[in-house]
Design a protein around this motif. Structure first.
Motif, mmCIF file in Angstrom:
data_model
loop_
_atom_site.group_PDB
_atom_site.id
_atom_site.type_symbol
_atom_site.label_atom_id
_atom_site.label_comp_id
_atom_site.label_asym_id
_atom_site.label_seq_id
_atom_site.Cartn_x
_atom_site.Cartn_y
_atom_site.Cartn_z
ATOM 1 N N THR A 195 -6.378 8.692 0.063
ATOM 2 C CA THR A 195 -6.162 8.043 -1.228
ATOM 3 C C THR A 195 -4.851 7.255 -1.158
ATOM 4 O OG1 THR A 195 -5.059 10.004 -2.132
ATOM 5 C CG2 THR A 195 -7.417 9.778 -2.541
ATOM 6 N N MET A 196 -4.848 6.103 -1.809
ATOM 7 C CA MET A 196 -3.651 5.254 -1.825
ATOM 8 C C MET A 196 -3.670 4.351 -3.045
ATOM 9 S SD MET A 196 -4.399 2.317 1.067
ATOM 10 C CE MET A 196 -5.046 3.426 2.319
ATOM 11 N N ILE A 197 -2.478 3.895 -3.427
ATOM 12 C CA ILE A 197 -2.310 2.918 -4.489
ATOM 13 C C ILE A 197 -2.027 1.572 -3.829
ATOM 14 C CG2 ILE A 197 -0.952 2.239 -6.496
ATOM 15 C CD1 ILE A 197 -2.557 4.784 -6.913
ATOM 16 N N HIS B 12 0.862 -1.185 0.000
ATOM 17 C CA HIS B 12 0.000 0.000 0.000
ATOM 18 C C HIS B 12 0.898 1.235 0.000
ATOM 19 C CE1 HIS B 12 -3.308 -2.704 0.933
ATOM 20 N NE2 HIS B 12 -2.602 -3.163 1.955
ATOM 21 N N LEU B 13 0.692 2.105 -0.968
ATOM 22 C CA LEU B 13 1.444 3.359 -1.077
ATOM 23 C C LEU B 13 0.489 4.512 -0.817
ATOM 24 C CD1 LEU B 13 3.876 5.126 -1.858
ATOM 25 C CD2 LEU B 13 3.201 4.833 -4.266
ATOM 26 N N MET B 14 0.699 5.205 0.292
ATOM 27 C CA MET B 14 -0.165 6.326 0.653
ATOM 28 C C MET B 14 0.080 7.512 -0.283
ATOM 29 S SD MET B 14 -2.066 5.490 3.233
ATOM 30 C CE MET B 14 -2.584 7.089 3.862
ATOM 31 N N ASP B 15 -1.007 8.122 -0.703
ATOM 32 C CA ASP B 15 -0.918 9.338 -1.504
ATOM 33 C C ASP B 15 -1.285 10.548 -0.647
ATOM 34 O OD1 ASP B 15 -0.895 11.234 -3.554
ATOM 35 O OD2 ASP B 15 -2.941 10.764 -4.167
ATOM 36 N N GLU B 16 -2.512 10.550 -0.142
ATOM 37 C CA GLU B 16 -3.009 11.691 0.641
ATOM 38 C C GLU B 16 -3.744 11.181 1.876
ATOM 39 O OE1 GLU B 16 -6.226 15.382 0.136
ATOM 40 O OE2 GLU B 16 -5.899 13.942 -1.485
ATOM 41 N N GLY B 17 -3.553 11.862 2.994
ATOM 42 C CA GLY B 17 -4.278 11.519 4.214
ATOM 43 C C GLY B 17 -3.510 10.589 5.133
ATOM 44 N N ARG B 18 -4.215 10.111 6.144
ATOM 45 C CA ARG B 18 -3.625 9.209 7.136
ATOM 46 C C ARG B 18 -4.529 7.997 7.316
ATOM 47 N NH1 ARG B 18 -3.165 12.569 12.414
ATOM 48 N NH2 ARG B 18 -5.205 13.254 11.669
#
Length: 287
Positions: free
Chosen positions: A95-97, A46-52
């Motif tokens: 948001t995350m990939i 999981h790669l975090m983009d925005e947020g927690r």
């Protein structure tokens, strides 16, 4: 006293266990949410983009908190649950990939063995190259067009491989192949096995390279690598077989001969015992 392994040998090891990644989701969560991921035969990423967000898992001693740009892996595919940060605002967006990866050879290889249950790369602690590659992966995941899937998966291959390499550099494993390569006595024997997997190796010949008695070499090798010398030789040959089988110009019989097997039938039996499928099936699947 140990020394750093030869980069050329590390390249050989990493080349023998290529990583295959796949992006599975461009996820967006709002407000309060929860998403459970089951046990998997591949690694979760999981790669975090925005947020927690917060991650909980039976394999974790305590919940793990992630923020912008952080990357988390479960190399052994352990089940886990992602959920909203309890301290976040009710209308917050995350948001995350998400993706998965697997090294050639599946679970039976020294790179997977060297990785922990959970691996975290913090955006605030990783290098600029890793951060730029993560941003590029996120950008390309959200840019539809011809060849998008191929581009995204290749970027994921590179990003995840770099994250694994950084972890191994920062946290050398206590045992395994990478430790053996740093052992000045075991290293010559390992280098020889890697260079000439098809040679008719014997325990005395390997012990001579290590300048140890047969018994001392066998004990030191097993304690450090986690396998006996002959078990490791078989494993290495079978992973070399995976690489050679990806070349359609090479017959199974010629590969068997290159790897030191007197008969194609013996090679096929060993391959199926180690990998669970025959070489023909593997070649058809990979092709």
């Amino acid at each position: 006293m140990t020394e750093n392994p030869d980069p050329a040998i590390l390249d050989t090891v990493l080349g023998a266990y290529p990583l295959h990644a796949r992006i599975t989701d461009d996820a967006r969560y709002c407000g309060r949410w929860r998403d459970a991921e089951p046990q998997h035969d591949r690694a979760w990423v999981h790669l975090m983009d925005e947020g927690r967000c917060r991650i909980e898992a039976p394999s974790l001693a305590q919940p793990l908190n992630l923020g912008d740009g952080d990357l988390v892996m479960f190399p052994h595919g352990h089940a886990h649950t992602l959920r909203s940060d309890p301290d976040a605002a009710p209308d917050s967006v995350v948001t995350m990939i998400c993706g998965e990866f697997q090294f050639a050879g599946g679970a039976r290889n020294p790179l997977v063995d060297a990785l922990p249950t959970c691996l975290v790369v913090r955006a605030t602690e990783c290098g600029d190259t890793l951060r730029r590659l993560a941003h590029l992966l996120i950008e390309q995941t959200r840019r539809p067009g011809p060849g998008q899937r191929a581009v995204v998966d290749k970027l994921a291959d590179a990003l995840f491989a770099m994250a694994v390499r950084q972890h191994l550099e920062d946290h050398p494993p206590p045992r395994g192949l990478l430790v053996g390569l740093a052992d000045p006595r075991l290293r010559p024997a390992l280098e020889a096995l890697h260079r000439e997997p098809g040679r008719d190796w014997s325990l005395p010949a390997l012990a001579d390279l290590a300048l140890l008695s047969r018994a001392a070499f066998a004990q030191r090798f097993t304690d450090t690598i986690g396998q006996s010398p002959m078990q490791y030789l078989t494993q290495w040959r079978m992973n070399e077989a995976l690489r050679l089988l990806r070349d359609p110009r090479q017959s199974v019989a010629s590969i068997a001969e290159q790897l030191g097997y007197e008969s194609e039938a013996g090679f096929r039996r060993t391959f199926k015992r180690v990998h669970g499928i025959g070489p023909g099936h593997y070649r058809a699947t990979e092709g």
